[in-house]
Structures are given as C-alpha cells and as structure tokens.
Design a protein around this motif. Sequence first.
Motif: not given
Length: 230
Positions: A154-156, A180-187, A205-210
């Motif tokens: 999920l993302a906002i 703003y995604t609810f995951t820190d594992n896109l990378d 401590n920070n989630n990923d963005w795209y």
Amino acid sequence: MRIFLIFTFALLATVTGISQTYEVGVYAGGSNFIGDVGKSNYIAPNSVVFGGIAKWNRSARHAFRASVLFANLDASDTDSNDSRRQQRGYEFSSTLIEGSLGIEYNFWDFDMHQGFDKPATPYLYTGFTYFYHDSFALDPVQDALVSADSEWDLAIPMVIGFKAMVNTNFVLALELGARYTFTDNLDGSYPGTEDNNYANFGNINNNDWYMFTGLTLTYTFGRQPCYCGF
C-alpha cells in the motif's frame, strides 16, 4: 399506477438533472526511486511510467479519480552523490504496477461547460494506492542485491499539478506525484525475512518512496452537470 408513474418520471428527471461530466485519458512521464539505493534526489526521473486515468467531476472544485499505471523503478549507487554509496555499488531494477483511487481538489473553479471563462487551475490529489512490485534482498556472499520474489503493498499518493483546457473536450495537465509506501523493501534493504542468508542495510526506520512526474491528456464527455450535491 398513476403515483408509480409520477414517481418513476420524477426519479428519471432527478438522475438526468445531476448527470456529471466524466474524463478518460492517458498518463505518460518519468519515475524515480527514493530510498537506500541510488540517488537521494526527490525529483530525478530515470525510467518510464505510463497508463490510463479516469475522473468523475462531482463539482467545479473536486472530482473522484482512478488510475492504473505501469512503471519501472531503477536505482544504482553509482549515480549517487554519496561517496559511501558509490563505493558500495548496489543496484536494482523493478517492475511496478499501481492502481490508485482518491479525490482531486481544484484550487479554482474548473467547469468544462463554461467554455474558457475558467481555463486553468492548480490542483491536489490524494487517496489510496495498491501496487505490485519486484522485491529484492542483499546476499552477503555476493555483496549484491538479488531477486527475492514479488509483493503487493500500500501507498499514499501526494500529487500536485496544473491543468488547462485545450478545447471544450480536452484537458492537458502537468503533475508531480510522490508515493509514500508502507514498505522499506522496494530496494531490498529490509527484506523482513527470518532467512539468515539475507542482511539488512541502510536506514530501517524510514520507508521507501517513489515519484512520478508526467503529463495527462483527458477527454471529457457527459451532460452538463448540476453540481447540486456531493
């Protein structure tokens, strides 16, 4: 029977009176990733994004909006300005498909049926995004990111844009959108697995963005709306 017919005609008249204006069109632009691999710039498109978009204009100030977009997310430490990332040398390339549903708010009245009296307006869009992406993990033996699986997350969406009438049936818009995604594992920095063969890295401590930066061109159709309700 007479009461039933009167009620039926009244209902049809009401539905016709509140008919809305719809928009369907295309989106095309560039994408970039913001996380623990590659550049840390917020706006730095390096891959392609495209797809379709639809809107239901409920008033001159807001519309319900849905979209399906296809993108690639590419990131490489060699493109970063951070010398530590350059020395590390991680990289990945991911396929991403997102579906988004939300509300678009116009700063000024934007009514296609008023001709060119109000031809342009800035706008904001937000809602909910559900997206599919490739996932990765750090193999400490190879000291490289390897493909792990694929996931749904999920993302906002947080989008700002500017749109203008091309003519009475077409609207052209330029927009910049962060997810703003609810995951820190896109990378692959935080695979969240108990497999000891994989390691974490970066800021967990920070989630990923795209980011998506692009243009939309939509075709408007439908009866002139009443704009008398939400």
